[in-house]
Design a protein around this motif. Structure first.
Motif, PDB file in Angstrom:
ATOM      1  N   SER A 120     -21.108   9.704   5.974  1.00 38.48           N
ATOM      2  CA  SER A 120     -20.552   9.502   4.638  1.00 38.48           C
ATOM      3  C   SER A 120     -21.853   9.296   3.626  1.00 38.48           C
ATOM      4  N   LEU A 121     -22.964   8.563   3.996  1.00 36.22           N
ATOM      5  CA  LEU A 121     -24.035   8.564   3.281  1.00 36.22           C
ATOM      6  C   LEU A 121     -24.522   9.809   3.064  1.00 36.22           C
ATOM      7  N   ILE A 122     -24.879  10.501   4.189  1.00 36.11           N
ATOM      8  CA  ILE A 122     -25.607  11.735   4.317  1.00 36.11           C
ATOM      9  C   ILE A 122     -24.810  12.886   3.199  1.00 36.11           C
ATOM     10  N   VAL A 123     -23.622  12.737   3.369  1.00 34.41           N
ATOM     11  CA  VAL A 123     -22.949  13.783   2.327  1.00 34.41           C
ATOM     12  C   VAL A 123     -23.126  13.281   1.128  1.00 34.41           C
ATOM     13  N   ALA A 124     -22.783  11.960   0.840  1.00 31.74           N
ATOM     14  CA  ALA A 124     -22.884  11.618  -0.343  1.00 31.74           C
ATOM     15  C   ALA A 124     -24.145  11.833  -1.253  1.00 31.74           C
ATOM     16  N   LEU A 125     -25.258  11.589  -0.412  1.00 28.56           N
ATOM     17  CA  LEU A 125     -26.447  11.927  -1.193  1.00 28.56           C
ATOM     18  C   LEU A 125     -27.143  13.340  -0.933  1.00 28.56           C
ATOM     19  N   SER A 126     -26.537  14.057  -0.104  1.00 28.54           N
ATOM     20  CA  SER A 126     -27.348  15.533   0.051  1.00 28.54           C
ATOM     21  C   SER A 126     -26.595  16.407  -0.895  1.00 28.54           C
TER      22      SER A 126
END
Lengths: 437, 508
Positions: A120-126
């Motif tokens: 979720s962090l990678i999707v949210a930041l990328s």
């Protein structure tokens, strides 16, 4: 069919059992506070009294007045933070409770939680928020996180279903694989927070990409707290799990497999698929908790996790136990647990007790709280007398199975017997053991 | 009474109350020296409780136990052993990897400075086995010997401990007809040598054949004790059940119609050894007939049924059901035309922690009748379950919402039978449908099976009970070592011939 009074009902007994164990835990916590307080010269009787009151009512503490005595009242920040901290706990608690109802012990919640965090962090930041609206990114990140957790849970489920590997072992292994994988992935990505370099080792907050959970006005009600709408999402999930497990054919199948895998197979239920699915749903719930916590916008993730597993994942276990695996009960159990941590904060802020002793006290309370199942059994035995009177009116079957039990136990204890107990149908068992493979 | 000296054990006016139930209500049981005394009763009649009282596992609320006319107090099984009471359990308590001799002396070893004196023990066991005609191979491992011999080991265990009062708990359940005859002889030898035997059973034939007197219990109450010589099976069964029971199955000759099940050259691998558990089995079952797979337990019947129902895979061969090849179909697809009353009702038949109503729809919960859009229609399930309970007289504490675990074995089985028969499939597979049940329940289940046959169902029965095989089936297939070794007509054969086929002594 006779109507039992409400006080003899199972649900009342369950709630009572949980309440008794909570009170017992808090009482023991109070005793520890007293012992530490009277031993430590810097504390003393006044501190002990303050400490005990804070353990029980820390949520409603508003600090100290000019004369130095504790003040009490509605503390919107405490209340809001309690709900905020309860959000991921509800999800991991649901994860453990749901798996438990299907006969699986999901000790893999921390690993699933980490996978949910990472994805979720990678999707949210990328995804650049100037291209895609942040609300959409939030949903994408949330669902991607849940999918990652589901897949991670399914790994352990598949090992159990197809290779007959105990899910506890599989879960512990996948937990550590997750912990190292997450560290590895963040190590090679560009999401390490280099802007706020007062803190090292953290990933960017999602608010750097304008992604954060909607507040929906909750921050107005609970002013000064970190609360957001995540708590509502978690409550919705609890209701959803309740409906899934209690009302649907899918829940029926999952429970049937958990309760008697052989009978389920016999009935044509696909037991293997259901075990995998069950762990998948459990994984998705844990990961959903991770996503709700990390997408809040104000939380930071310490990415170097390879040496430790997130406590929120493990705390799902006591939450589920305290709630006796009832999905609605999980909401309250999680709130209670986060209330304790608020009380702990208040204790170290407002008294001279140090923060480590508050952790000890919280652990003791959690530990004793998990005895609720045991206490429920005790309560059942206490309540047995009146029930039997009713059973007497029933002329029908004598307790034949119980009777047979006693004979075989007679055999076990009979002296001179080799003590080898051959269970009825043992041959069938060994044969069946083979077919599982 | 002056003849009280004649009684080696007396249990006088024993009352044992459990919460909610009086398991033993003023029961008197007097065992004479040197007699075989049968204890007869349905499941749940209180036989096991009474024996547990005798073994000191329960303390009775009222009543006393006397040995040789002297009052004794039995607080635990050690006291019982000290009084010379021993028991052969239905399921043997033997260490499989130990030799026969080791099993016999286990727990009662004679030792010298910590070393077992095997030679001495061997002498004593050999003496006993000669005296009572109990031939065993002392050096064989228990896992390698037959069930009949294992039972003899159990008897020798009691004799080795100098027990005088021997209790046999349903000893014939696992034996072939020949072994049963053998056991009866041994029992008579034992009493001739002065031992006294309590024989727990619900098989009337055996009680009539071997016992001197019978005490009957029903629903925890003592019904009476009578001399076996002066009674009939009919009288005993009505004493046991409380109403006249039909012992013979009332059925007309079968009128087989079209072929329903065709099994061709089926082989199934064993999970225990390298050979086939089921080897080259071929037969057919037609509509309107009851075909019985007879055989001693463990000769491939269980594996064959697993293969037929889909719980296990076939390694070769084919199965055709209602014209459709189902050799490799899933369990659910196979069950489209097949009802299956499983052998093990606790393992396969029921989810014990589910309510009765949930168990009633265990295969059917996905049918549109019981669910809408994935949500279970509780009302429909409840109504369906209530109807089955009514029609098949399934008794339980709280009706449909009773947890299956809390029901008696007979009613659990009735629930499974209700569920399977009501699914109304062309083939009914019934595996030991009356195992462990009492006369009343057996009568009901047999009549249901015959009724279904007459409605044009094909019935495949697997049974270990010879009486059941002989009286219920229209055609008997005998299985031995995974193969079908004989096809018999129950009207033209007898139990002895059947026994020879079952033991593998006779082939087609």
């Amino acid at each position: 069919m006779e109507k039992k009074s409400f006080f003899a009902s199972d649900s009342f007994r369950s709630v009572l059992a949980s309440l008794i164990s909570i009170l017992a835990g808090m009482a023991v916590g109070a005793v520890i506070i007293a012992i530490v307080g009277f031993k430590d010269p810097s504390l003393g009787a006044n501190s002990v009294w303050d400490g005990i009151r804070l353990v029980f009512g820390g949520l409603f503490s508003t600090g100290r007045d000019a004369s130095g005595s504790l003040t009490w009242g509605f503390n919107s920040a405490n209340m809001g933070n309690m709900l905020f901290r309860a959000t991921p706990l509800i999800m991991t608690g649901l994860s453990v409770a749901m798996a438990y109802k299907t006969g699986l012990f999901n000790i893999g919640a921390p690993g699933q939680y980490l996978m949910g965090t990472m994805v979720s962090l990678i999707v949210a930041l990328s995804i650049p928020s100037w291209v895609v609206p942040p609300q959409i990114i939030w949903f994408l990140a949330f669902f991607a996180g849940m999918v990652a957790g589901a897949l991670w849970g399914m790994v352990a489920g598949a090992m159990k279903a197809f290779l007959n590997i105990n899910e506890v072992l599989a879960c512990i292994m996948t937990n550590w694989i997750a912990a190292n994988l997450v560290t590895f992935v963040f190590d090679i990505t560009a999401y390490k927070n280099v802007v706020e370099n007062t803190k090292s080792g953290y990933i960017y907050k999602t608010s750097f990409n304008n992604v954060q959970t909607a507040k929906m006005g909750l921050d107005k009600i609970f002013a000064g707290s970190q609360i957001n709408a995540g708590i509502l999402v978690a409550i919705l999930f609890a209701v959803g799990v309740y409906i899934l497990m209690d009302k649907t054919t899918l829940g029926f199948q999952l429970k049937a497999c958990g309760s008697n895998r052989h009978a389920s197979r016999y009935a044509g239920i696909r037991d293997r698929r259901n075990i995998v699915l069950s762990m998948g749903i459990a994984g998705a719930l844990s990961a959903g908790g991770a996503a709700l916590y990390n997408l809040a916008g104000n939380t930071e993730f310490f990415w170097s996790t390879y040496q430790s597993l997130p406590a929120i994942g493990f705390n799902g276990i006591p939450v589920a136990l305290l709630a006796l695996c009832n999905p609605i009960g999980v909401i309250f159990a999680a709130m209670f647990m986060s209330m304790l941590s608020i009380a702990g904060l208040q204790l170290s802020n407002l008294t001279a007790y140090n923060e480590y002793i508050t952790d000890v006290i919280i652990s003791v309370i959690v530990y004793l709280s998990a005895f609720s199942l045991f206490i429920r059994t005790l309560l059942k035995n206490v309540g047995k007398k009146p029930e039997t009177v009713n059973a007497n009116a029933e002329p029908a079957p004598a307790p034949a199975p119980a009777d047979e039990e006693t004979v075989s136990s007679a055999a076990e204890t009979a002296p001179g017997d080799p003590g080898e107990v051959t269970a009825p149908g043992q041959e069938a068992n060994t044969e069946e053991g083979g077919t599982e493979e | 009474m002056d003849n009280s000296q004649d009684y080696v054990i007396e249990m006088l006016h024993i009352t044992k109350v459990f919460p909610g139930i009086i398991a033993n209500d003023d029961i008197t049981l007097q065992l004479r020296r040197g007699e075989i005394h049968a204890l007869l009763g349905e499941n749940g009649a209180g036989k096991s409780t009474l024996m547990s009282v005798l073994f000191g596992l329960y303390q009775p609320e009222k009543g006393e136990i006397r040995k040789n006319g002297q009052k004794v107090v039995i607080n635990d099984p050690n006291d019982a052993t000290a009084l010379g009471i021993g028991m052969v359990h239905q399921h043997f308590k033997l260490v499989e990897v130990f030799t026969v001799l080791e099993n016999i002396i286990l727990g009662a070893e004679t030792t010298k400075m910590g070393f077992i004196q095997k030679a001495e023990a061997r002498r004593k066991v050999e003496e006993l086995s000669k005296k009572y005609g109990l031939s065993v191979d002392l050096d064989a491992k228990v896992e390698d010997i037959t069930v009949g011999m294992q039972q003899r080991v159990e008897i020798l265990k009691m004799l080795y401990r100098d027990n005088e009062i021997l209790i046999f708990d349903e000893p014939t359940a696992v034996l072939t007809p020949q072994e049963i005859d053998e056991l009866m002889k041994v029992m008579k030898n034992l009493v001739a040598e002065g031992k006294s035997i309590l024989f727990i059973s619900h098989k009337l034939n055996e009680i009539m054949a071997v016992s001197d007197r019978v005490s009957v219990l029903r629903k925890g109450k003592y019904i009476g004790t009578i001399e076996t010589a002066g009674t009939t099976k009919q009288e005993l069964s009505s004493m046991m059940v409380g109403r006249p029971v039909q012992l013979e199955i009332d059925k007309t000759p079968a009128q087989p119609k079209e072929e329903i099940l065709k099994v061709e050259n089926v082989c199934i691998k064993s999970h225990v050894h390298d050979r086939d558990a089921v080897h080259n089995v071929t037969f057919t079952v037609h509509a309107g007939e009851i075909v019985c797979l007879a055989g001693i337990d463990g000769n491939g019947q269980t594996e064959f049924i697993y293969g037929l129902s889909g719980l296990d895979k076939l390694s070769s061969g084919s199965i055709t059901l209602c014209g459709e090849d189902i050799s490799h179909a899933t369990i659910r697809d196979k069950s489209k035309n097949m009802s299956h009353i499983p052998e093990d009702r606790h393992k396969h038949g029921l989810v014990l922690d589910f309510q009765l109503q949930e168990n009633m729809v265990l295969q059917r919960f996905e049918e549109s009748k019981f669910q809408h859009n994935g949500f279970i229609d509780r009302k429909a399930v409840r109504e369906y379950s209530d109807r089955l309970i009514r029609e098949y007289d399934v008794r339980s504490g709280q009706g449909s919402i009773t947890v299956a675990r809390s029901m008696s074995g007979g009613n659990q089985q009735k629930a499974i039978i209700a569920r399977e028969i009501d699914r109304d499939k062309a083939l009914i597979v019934a595996v030991q449908p009356t195992r462990g049940l009492d006369v009343g329940a057996i009568e009901f289940i047999h009549s249901q099976i015959v009724k279904e046959r007459d409605r044009g169902k094909a019935v495949l029965l697997v049974s270990l009970e010879l009486d059941e095989v002989m009286s219920l089936s229209d055609r008997i297939l005998v299985m031995h070592n995974g193969e079908i070794v004989g096809e018999l007509d129950p009207k033209k054969t007898n139990v002895q011939e059947l026994g020879l086929y079952m033991a593998g002594a006779k082939h087609m």
